[in-house]
Enzyme design. Sequence first.
Site, PDB file in Angstrom:
ATOM      1  N   HIS A  64       7.207  -2.622   4.304  1.00  0.00           N
ATOM      2  CA  HIS A  64       7.315  -1.476   3.403  1.00  0.00           C
ATOM      3  C   HIS A  64       7.800  -0.271   4.201  1.00  0.00           C
ATOM      4  O   HIS A  64       7.840  -0.305   5.436  1.00  0.00           O
ATOM      5  CB  HIS A  64       5.997  -1.187   2.685  1.00  0.00           C
ATOM      6  CG  HIS A  64       4.886  -0.685   3.570  1.00  0.00           C
ATOM      7  ND1 HIS A  64       4.333  -1.452   4.576  1.00  0.00           N
ATOM      8  CD2 HIS A  64       4.221   0.501   3.610  1.00  0.00           C
ATOM      9  CE1 HIS A  64       3.374  -0.758   5.169  1.00  0.00           C
ATOM     10  NE2 HIS A  64       3.296   0.431   4.619  1.00  0.00           N
ATOM     11  N   ASP A  68       5.248   4.082  10.051  1.00  0.00           N
ATOM     12  CA  ASP A  68       4.561   3.324  11.104  1.00  0.00           C
ATOM     13  C   ASP A  68       4.967   1.852  11.113  1.00  0.00           C
ATOM     14  O   ASP A  68       4.577   1.113  12.013  1.00  0.00           O
ATOM     15  CB  ASP A  68       3.026   3.467  11.011  1.00  0.00           C
ATOM     16  CG  ASP A  68       2.447   3.246   9.628  1.00  0.00           C
ATOM     17  OD1 ASP A  68       3.078   3.668   8.639  1.00  0.00           O
ATOM     18  OD2 ASP A  68       1.355   2.647   9.523  1.00  0.00           O
ATOM     19  N   HIS A 153      -0.394  -0.955  -2.536  1.00  0.00           N
ATOM     20  CA  HIS A 153      -0.323   0.088  -1.513  1.00  0.00           C
ATOM     21  C   HIS A 153       0.251   1.374  -2.108  1.00  0.00           C
ATOM     22  O   HIS A 153       1.310   1.841  -1.715  1.00  0.00           O
ATOM     23  CB  HIS A 153       0.551  -0.424  -0.357  1.00  0.00           C
ATOM     24  CG  HIS A 153       0.422   0.379   0.898  1.00  0.00           C
ATOM     25  ND1 HIS A 153      -0.779   0.786   1.416  1.00  0.00           N
ATOM     26  CD2 HIS A 153       1.374   0.845   1.760  1.00  0.00           C
ATOM     27  CE1 HIS A 153      -0.573   1.462   2.532  1.00  0.00           C
ATOM     28  NE2 HIS A 153       0.719   1.520   2.756  1.00  0.00           N
ATOM     29  N   ASP A 176       0.199  -3.597   4.511  1.00  0.00           N
ATOM     30  CA  ASP A 176      -0.753  -2.536   4.171  1.00  0.00           C
ATOM     31  C   ASP A 176      -1.147  -2.719   2.712  1.00  0.00           C
ATOM     32  O   ASP A 176      -0.290  -2.697   1.831  1.00  0.00           O
ATOM     33  CB  ASP A 176      -0.094  -1.156   4.316  1.00  0.00           C
ATOM     34  CG  ASP A 176       0.053  -0.723   5.765  1.00  0.00           C
ATOM     35  OD1 ASP A 176      -0.126  -1.572   6.657  1.00  0.00           O
ATOM     36  OD2 ASP A 176       0.356   0.462   5.992  1.00  0.00           O
ATOM     37  N   HIS A 247      -3.781  -3.010  11.937  1.00  0.00           N
ATOM     38  CA  HIS A 247      -3.643  -1.746  11.199  1.00  0.00           C
ATOM     39  C   HIS A 247      -5.013  -1.098  11.042  1.00  0.00           C
ATOM     40  O   HIS A 247      -5.409  -0.679   9.952  1.00  0.00           O
ATOM     41  CB  HIS A 247      -2.996  -1.997   9.834  1.00  0.00           C
ATOM     42  CG  HIS A 247      -2.308  -0.780   9.282  1.00  0.00           C
ATOM     43  ND1 HIS A 247      -2.980   0.202   8.595  1.00  0.00           N
ATOM     44  CD2 HIS A 247      -1.020  -0.384   9.337  1.00  0.00           C
ATOM     45  CE1 HIS A 247      -2.120   1.141   8.226  1.00  0.00           C
ATOM     46  NE2 HIS A 247      -0.922   0.819   8.679  1.00  0.00           N
TER      47      HIS A 247
HETATM   48 ZN   LIG Z   1       0.858   1.498   7.826  1.00  0.00          ZN
HETATM   49 ZN   LIG Z   2       1.655   1.825   4.634  1.00  0.00          ZN
END
Ligand SMILES: [Zn+2]
Ligand SMILES: [Zn+2]
Length: 293
Positions: A64, A68, A153, A176, A247
Site C-alpha cells: 500500500h 513507510d 487499513h 498493515d 510493523h
Molecule cells: Zn505502515
Molecule cells: Zn500503512
Amino acid sequence: MSAELILLGVKGGPAIRPGSHMPTSNLVRIGGRTILVDAGLGVSRAVCDQGVPLTGIDLILITHLHSDHYLELGPLLHTAWTAGLTRPVPVIGPAGLRDYWRGFLASMAFDIDLRLADEGRCPLAPLFDFAELTEGTVLDQDGLTIRALRNVHPPIADSYALRFDHGPDSIVISGDTAYMPEMAGFARGADILLHEAMLVDGVEALLARMTNGDDRLRTHILRSHTPAADVGRIAAAAGVGQLALTHMVPDGDPAFTEAHWIAELRKHWAGPLHIGRDGMVLRTGRAGHIRAP
Ligand SMILES: [Zn+2]
Ligand SMILES: [Zn+2]
C-alpha cells in the site's frame, strides 16, 4: 526445499530515531525466486546485508502507499540499475505507484541522462514493468502462486495482505491492517504468518512523545492496526505453523519490552512465536528454523 522469510525492517510507521528498527521491508525466497515485499527506508542496505545482490531481486510487491512501505523504492531501483541490472523486473503495487515512479525518474533526470550519455548505461525506465496490485491471484507461474486479500487499513482502500504458496511451503504477510477475522481464512494452514501488531498502551506513550501530530494520529493508529492480542487470535484460528510480528508499534521505547508483546500474544496463541527484529530469518518446515540477526 523450504522457503525463507527475511524480516528486513520491523518497525511500524515512517520515523526512525536512535535505537529504533527500520521501516517495513521483507524478502520472501520461495520456489527459486527472491521477492521483495515493500521497500521502506533502508531497504537497499538491508537486502545487501543478507548477501542478496540488488540485481538478484526477481519481483517487487508494494502492499500500500504509506511512505513507510515504499519511500526507498525509487532509490532501490536506481541503485539496482547502477549495480548492473539489465533484465526487466516486475513491480506490482496499488494504483498510484506508477506516478511515484514517473515522479522519481523526473526528479533524477539530470543524473539518469548523464549516466546514459557519459557511462553508456542501458535506459533505466524500461527495466521495471509496473503493474497494478488488485485482490485475487497476483501470479500463478511454475508452481508459485501469489494471492492478495484486501485488508482493512483506513483511510487507504488499496491495501493488501499477500499469500505465497509453492508446493508444501506457504508464507502469509498481513500488510498493515486492523483486526479482520477474514485474515484467518486467508492464512489457513500457512507455515509462517507475518502479522503487523501494536501494543495499545504503547501507542499512548508514543503519542505523548509526538511533537507534530494531533488527536487524528491516535484515531488513525487505533482504527487501522491490530492489537497484539488479536494477532494471536488470528494465528490460532488460522492454525499456522509459526507466527512472527512485524510493523510493531511502539518500537524503540524501553518501557515496552519483548515480555509485553509475549504477554499479549500468549492470551490466544500457544505456538511458535517470533518477536520481529531487523535481519531475522525464518524458514518454513516443521523445525521452524530461525537465524537471529
Ligand atoms: Zn505502515
Ligand atoms: Zn500503512
